[in-house]
Design an enzyme around this catalytic site. Structure first.
Site, PDB file in Angstrom:
ATOM      1  CE  LYS A  68      -7.172  37.844 -19.025  1.00 53.52           C
ATOM      2  NZ  LYS A  68      -8.044  36.987 -19.786  1.00 53.52           N
ATOM      3  NE  ARG A  82     -14.342  37.582 -17.384  1.00 53.43           N
ATOM      4  CZ  ARG A  82     -13.396  37.965 -16.539  1.00 53.43           C
ATOM      5  NH1 ARG A  82     -12.340  38.615 -16.963  1.00 53.43           N
ATOM      6  NH2 ARG A  82     -13.523  37.701 -15.249  1.00 53.43           N
TER       7      ARG A  82
HETATM    8  N1  PMM Z   1     -10.133  35.973 -17.988  1.00 57.78           N
HETATM    9  C1  PMM Z   1     -10.189  35.951 -16.645  1.00 57.78           C
HETATM   10  C2  PMM Z   1     -11.286  35.387 -15.981  1.00 57.78           C
HETATM   11  N2  PMM Z   1     -12.328  34.883 -16.669  1.00 57.78           N
HETATM   12  N3  PMM Z   1     -13.345  34.395 -18.722  1.00 57.78           N
HETATM   13  C3  PMM Z   1     -13.308  34.389 -20.056  1.00 57.78           C
HETATM   14  N4  PMM Z   1     -14.335  33.863 -20.763  1.00 57.78           N
HETATM   15  N5  PMM Z   1     -12.259  34.909 -20.754  1.00 57.78           N
HETATM   16  C4  PMM Z   1     -11.170  35.445 -20.131  1.00 57.78           C
HETATM   17  O1  PMM Z   1     -10.228  35.879 -20.824  1.00 57.78           O
HETATM   18  C5  PMM Z   1     -11.170  35.451 -18.706  1.00 57.78           C
HETATM   19  C6  PMM Z   1     -12.297  34.909 -18.020  1.00 57.78           C
HETATM   20  C7  PMM Z   1      -9.038  36.504 -15.851  1.00 57.78           C
HETATM   21  O2  PMM Z   1      -9.158  37.865 -15.653  1.00 57.78           O
HETATM   22  P1  PMM Z   1      -9.636  38.558 -14.262  1.00 57.78           P
HETATM   23  O3  PMM Z   1      -8.832  37.943 -13.143  1.00 57.78           O
HETATM   24  O4  PMM Z   1      -9.318  39.974 -14.467  1.00 57.78           O
HETATM   25  O5  PMM Z   1     -11.083  38.327 -14.079  1.00 57.78           O
END
Ligand code: PMM
Length: 268
Positions: free
Chosen positions: A206, A246
């Site tokens: 991030k 995650r």
């Molecule tokens: N971040 C992203 C997408 N889904 N879900 C949860 N529970 N927590 C998060 O911090 C989160 C998420 C965004 O990241 P990506 O685009 O790399 O998937």
């Protein structure tokens, strides 16, 4: 939890796993690398992203969820839409991960209550096109904690049970790296854990990691070069009591979780 973004535009891996077979293969690879769960999403939530249609989101995620579930993988669906969550659970998903914590779709609480699946309630203040302007806090940890506990109350009132709920501070979502919101939330994990629910942490690649590690010209380090920093966060988050991290790069993060667990055991 390993991430399979079936999207053309996610910030760190957009476009890599957009066809069904490649996405399923990637999910299986993540399990082989040590993921206990695979999170399948069809809508990018990067800052500034616009929404995809319901039909397109269903088209992207359902076959991948069906394919991975058929291989025995524990799949979670990353969606803000009750309709997608319903189709995903029918296709075999065992967990619903909702970055809006039920705020984006008024039908989500009922669906989660009806299916009885575990539900990740992430802290969220608005869709991607407006979230940066909503990142205004006096005390980010107590405000996120307060807003999450209001979400929990409303979910319980809709019939969701306490045992279904997992909380997530939503790093990068209505959080400003310049104000160190994400760091404050990580350092304040104990206050979020005090709510009494398992905690998920999504730090992987991030922005706040990119700005911590600027390039020589001052620009943030590119997303794909933030895995080492992600692994450091994973070790510290696991040590601080996270239930799940995650992540995109599963292998080094699974190693970090094992290191933290061994450290904890030796301390017991
Ligand atoms: N971040 C992203 C997408 N889904 N879900 C949860 N529970 N927590 C998060 O911090 C989160 C998420 C965004 O990241 P990506 O685009 O790399 O998937």
């Amino acid at each position: 939890m390993g991430v399979v973004n079936v999207t053309p535009d996610s910030f760190s891996d957009g476009g890599l796993w957009t066809d069904e077979a490649t996405a399923i293969r990637h999910g299986l690879d993540l399990v082989a690398e040590g993921a206990d769960l695979v999170d399948v999403g069809g809508e990018s939530t990067r800052p500034g992203a616009t929404r995809v249609s319901l039909e397109e989101e269903l088209r992207r995620v359902v076959p991948v969820i069906r394919g991975l579930s058929a291989e025995g993988v524990t799949v979670s669906v990353d969606t803000m839409r009750a309709e997608v969550a319903r189709a995903a659970v029918e296709a075999g998903a065992q967990l619903v991960n909702d970055v809006s914590g039920g705020l984006a779709d008024p039908g989500m609480a009922d669906l989660v209550a009806a299916t009885g699946v575990p539900y990740v309630v992430m802290h969220w203040r608005g869709h991607s096109d407006s979230m940066d302007s909503l990142a205004v806090y006096t005390d980010v940890v107590s405000e996120v904690r307060e807003e999450l506990s209001r979400r929990v109350e409303s979910l319980l009132a809709a019939g969701v049970t306490e045992g279904q709920i997992v909380l997530d501070p939503g790093l990068g979502f209505a959080k400003q790296p310049a104000h160190r919101h994400d760091w404050a939330l990580l350092a304040g994990m104990d206050k979020l854990l005090a709510l009494g629910y398992p905690l998920m942490i999504g730090a992987s690649r991030k922005r706040f990691l990119g700005t911590l590690l600027p390039e020589e010209d001052g620009s943030p380090r590119p997303a794909v070069e933030r895995d080492d920093a992600t692994v450091a966060v994973t070790a510290l988050a696991a040590q601080a009591g996270a239930w799940c991290v995650r992540v995109h790069a599963v292998k080094p993060n699974a190693d970090a979780v094992r290191v933290a667990a061994a450290w904890k055991r030796a301390n017991a």
